[in-house]
Design a protein around this motif. Structure first.
Motif, mmCIF file in Angstrom:
data_model
loop_
_atom_site.group_PDB
_atom_site.id
_atom_site.type_symbol
_atom_site.label_atom_id
_atom_site.label_comp_id
_atom_site.label_asym_id
_atom_site.label_seq_id
_atom_site.Cartn_x
_atom_site.Cartn_y
_atom_site.Cartn_z
ATOM 1 N N GLU A 190 5.555 -4.950 15.345
ATOM 2 C CA GLU A 190 6.682 -5.304 14.480
ATOM 3 C C GLU A 190 6.270 -6.337 13.435
ATOM 4 N N LEU A 191 5.465 -7.326 13.846
ATOM 5 C CA LEU A 191 4.998 -8.341 12.903
ATOM 6 C C LEU A 191 4.116 -7.717 11.833
ATOM 7 N N ARG A 192 3.243 -6.796 12.226
ATOM 8 C CA ARG A 192 2.398 -6.100 11.250
ATOM 9 C C ARG A 192 3.247 -5.321 10.249
ATOM 10 N N GLN A 193 4.280 -4.665 10.731
ATOM 11 C CA GLN A 193 5.138 -3.879 9.842
ATOM 12 C C GLN A 193 5.887 -4.768 8.857
ATOM 13 N N LYS A 194 6.332 -5.924 9.311
ATOM 14 C CA LYS A 194 7.039 -6.844 8.416
ATOM 15 C C LYS A 194 6.095 -7.408 7.355
ATOM 16 N N ILE A 195 4.871 -7.719 7.751
ATOM 17 C CA ILE A 195 3.889 -8.210 6.789
ATOM 18 C C ILE A 195 3.566 -7.129 5.768
ATOM 19 N N SER A 196 3.424 -5.895 6.227
ATOM 20 C CA SER A 196 3.141 -4.781 5.315
ATOM 21 C C SER A 196 4.298 -4.555 4.344
ATOM 22 N N LEU A 197 5.524 -4.619 4.862
ATOM 23 C CA LEU A 197 6.697 -4.446 4.000
ATOM 24 C C LEU A 197 6.783 -5.573 2.976
ATOM 25 N N ARG A 198 6.477 -6.779 3.382
ATOM 26 C CA ARG A 198 6.495 -7.903 2.445
ATOM 27 C C ARG A 198 5.492 -7.692 1.314
ATOM 28 N N ARG A 199 4.295 -7.191 1.636
ATOM 29 C CA ARG A 199 3.291 -6.917 0.616
ATOM 30 C C ARG A 199 3.787 -5.859 -0.371
ATOM 31 N N GLN A 200 4.459 -4.847 0.138
ATOM 32 C CA GLN A 200 4.990 -3.804 -0.743
ATOM 33 C C GLN A 200 6.059 -4.353 -1.684
ATOM 34 N N LEU A 201 6.929 -5.204 -1.140
ATOM 35 C CA LEU A 201 7.983 -5.799 -1.974
ATOM 36 C C LEU A 201 7.388 -6.727 -3.031
ATOM 37 N N ILE A 202 6.333 -7.434 -2.682
ATOM 38 C CA ILE A 202 5.686 -8.321 -3.650
ATOM 39 C C ILE A 202 5.082 -7.508 -4.792
ATOM 40 N N LYS A 203 4.509 -6.344 -4.480
ATOM 41 C CA LYS A 203 3.971 -5.476 -5.528
ATOM 42 C C LYS A 203 5.077 -5.012 -6.476
ATOM 43 N N ILE A 204 6.239 -4.665 -5.907
ATOM 44 C CA ILE A 204 7.377 -4.253 -6.746
ATOM 45 C C ILE A 204 7.827 -5.408 -7.623
ATOM 46 N N ARG A 205 7.906 -6.610 -7.046
ATOM 47 C CA ARG A 205 8.305 -7.786 -7.818
ATOM 48 C C ARG A 205 7.324 -8.048 -8.959
ATOM 49 N N THR A 206 6.046 -7.887 -8.692
ATOM 50 C CA THR A 206 5.030 -8.092 -9.721
ATOM 51 C C THR A 206 5.193 -7.082 -10.861
ATOM 52 N N GLN A 207 5.482 -5.834 -10.519
ATOM 53 C CA GLN A 207 5.692 -4.814 -11.545
ATOM 54 C C GLN A 207 6.893 -5.156 -12.429
ATOM 55 N N ILE A 208 7.948 -5.672 -11.822
ATOM 56 C CA ILE A 208 9.144 -6.051 -12.589
ATOM 57 C C ILE A 208 8.819 -7.182 -13.555
ATOM 58 N N ILE A 209 8.113 -8.191 -13.056
ATOM 59 C CA ILE A 209 7.752 -9.330 -13.907
ATOM 60 C C ILE A 209 6.871 -8.887 -15.066
ATOM 61 N N CYS A 210 5.890 -8.044 -14.781
ATOM 62 C CA CYS A 210 4.977 -7.558 -15.837
ATOM 63 C C CYS A 210 5.732 -6.731 -16.872
ATOM 64 N N SER A 211 6.691 -5.941 -16.422
ATOM 65 C CA SER A 211 7.471 -5.128 -17.351
ATOM 66 C C SER A 211 8.300 -6.005 -18.286
ATOM 67 N N ALA A 212 8.920 -7.049 -17.738
ATOM 68 C CA ALA A 212 9.720 -7.962 -18.558
ATOM 69 C C ALA A 212 8.841 -8.717 -19.560
ATOM 70 N N LYS A 213 7.677 -9.172 -19.114
ATOM 71 C CA LYS A 213 6.780 -9.904 -20.014
ATOM 72 C C LYS A 213 6.247 -8.991 -21.127
ATOM 73 N N ALA A 214 5.966 -7.729 -20.768
ATOM 74 C CA ALA A 214 5.472 -6.793 -21.779
ATOM 75 C C ALA A 214 6.512 -6.557 -22.861
ATOM 76 N N ARG A 215 7.776 -6.487 -22.462
ATOM 77 C CA ARG A 215 8.865 -6.312 -23.435
ATOM 78 C C ARG A 215 8.897 -7.474 -24.425
ATOM 79 N N MET A 216 8.778 -8.694 -23.917
ATOM 80 C CA MET A 216 8.854 -9.861 -24.778
ATOM 81 C C MET A 216 7.609 -9.979 -25.664
ATOM 82 N N ARG A 217 6.451 -9.644 -25.130
ATOM 83 C CA ARG A 217 5.234 -9.684 -25.945
ATOM 84 C C ARG A 217 5.296 -8.664 -27.072
ATOM 85 N N GLY A 218 5.945 -7.526 -26.799
ATOM 86 C CA GLY A 218 6.062 -6.490 -27.825
ATOM 87 C C GLY A 218 6.821 -6.948 -29.055
ATOM 88 N N PHE A 219 7.639 -7.977 -28.897
ATOM 89 C CA PHE A 219 8.401 -8.518 -30.028
ATOM 90 C C PHE A 219 7.847 -9.878 -30.471
#
Length: 364
Positions: free
Chosen positions: A119-148
């Motif tokens: 269970e602990l391994r699964q929670k750690i794995s899920l946390r890593r996946q969520l962090i990757k999604i969060r990183t993609q969101i941040i990069c997308s927002a920054k790319a939008r602002m850099r484009g302008f």
């Protein structure tokens, strides 16, 4: 006792049943359900079963054990090296597993962790996946602002307040940033929720407390090390632990030629990532107990570069963590430094001026 080899898939499982003489008694496929797997075991009485490690292996193993079977979970990579075949089919794989199990030719069984560790391994794995999604969101927002041509602060969009401040300042981009902010908030809440659940269950664990006495090791790193190693006493040495984490160099040697490359990257990815993050944290800390670790890093860095040095420091942290879990003792960096000083004192060659008359008389 009959031997059963199983090639498990999400919907169906292919099996082959051999008797003690090696004759095939039964073969075919069953549904990968609790009823289907249990019916196969009960139909053949006393059996031993071999399956390959996979995402469903732990669930399948529990079902088979409840039905009364003796189960061995084997490493598919090692099995491939032993039983490489040109005829690669599910039926052939099941038969090879059954035959190797019957003659005792399977590689060392994979360690099966407890339900809490899984269970602990699964929670750690899920946390890593969520962090990757969060990183993609941040990069997308920054790319939008850099484009302008909009320049933002280094850690913009990393916190809820920075999202609100940016959208207030740049209202023309609110239609693009608002949906991203909503997803960011949900993902951030999920990450925090997982960390809270892990802390409530594991913070009082003695081994977690001991791991956090190390430099650069906080809650997440300690949870990851505990989940990955589980029972540290199952490893015979720190070298075996390093190989398990994929932090040992690839070696291709023949005759008098010895060639070593980068690390193998085998084993648990989350453990390597956590240890590297812990290694960078060691370099940022000002604790006295981290001095010898910093010296270790900079000595290698001047010879091999920072990337090699940080991996070496990560391996050093893993070695220390292994001894903490195995010996059930807390980390004490001052003792390590005292030991290093004593070793230097007794190995350093004294100059002629430092030699006393007694030493000169004995000729040593």
């Amino acid at each position: 006792m009959k031997s059963i080899g199983m090639d498990v898939h999400s919907r169906q499982t292919y099996f082959c049943v051999l008797d003690e003489r090696g004759d095939r008694v039964d073969s075919g496929r069953v549904e990968t359900t609790e009823d289907g797997l249990q019916s196969l075991v009960t139909r053949h009485g006393e059996v031993q079963v071999a399956i390959e490690a996979s995402t469903t292996a732990w669930w399948v193993q529990d079902i088979l054990k409840k039905a009364g079977a003796k189960v061995e979970v084997t490493n598919p990579y090692k099995l491939k090296l032993i039983a490489e075949s040109r005829a690669k089919t599910d039926k052939a794989d099941a038969q090879i597993l059954a035959e190797l199990l019957r003659i005792g030719g399977l590689p060392t069984p994979v360690y099966v962790p407890s339900a809490d560790i899984v269970e602990l391994r699964q929670k750690i794995s899920l946390r890593r996946q969520l962090i990757k999604i969060r990183t993609q969101i941040i990069c997308s927002a920054k790319a939008r602002m850099r484009g302008f041509g909009i320049k933002l602060k280094p850690r913009a969009f990393h916190t809820s307040s920075s999202w609100a401040d940016t959208m207030t300042l740049y209202k023309d981009h609110r239609w693009y940033l608002k949906p991203l902010q909503e997803v960011f908030e949900k993902v951030e809440g999920g990450i925090n929720g997982l960390v809270k659940e892990m802390s409530e269950k594991w913070d009082e664990d003695p081994s977690i407390k001991r791991l956090q006495t190390m430099c650069g090791v906080g809650p997440i790193v300690s949870y990851t090390v505990k989940a990955s190693l589980a029972d540290a006493k199952r490893f015979s040495s720190s070298k075996q632990v390093s190989a398990y984490a994929g932090l040992v160099p690839i070696e291709r040697s023949t005759g008098e030629t010895v060639h070593r490359g980068g690390i193998t990257h085998e084993g648990r990815t989350e453990l390597r990532e956590a240890l590297v993050q812990g290694a960078w944290a060691v370099l940022r800390t000002r604790k006295d107990s981290a001095i010898f670790l910093k010296k270790f890093f900079y000595t290698i860095m001047h010879k091999r570069g920072s990337q090699v040095a940080i991996v070496a420091l990560a391996r050093k942290l893993l070695t220390i963590a292994y001894h903490i879990l195995r010996d059930e003792k807390e980390f004490d960096g001052t003792k390590v430094q005292e030991k290093k000083k004593m070793e230097k004192m007794f190995t350093r060659q004294p100059s002629v001026v430092e030699l006393d008359p007694v030493t000169v008389a004995w000729g040593s």
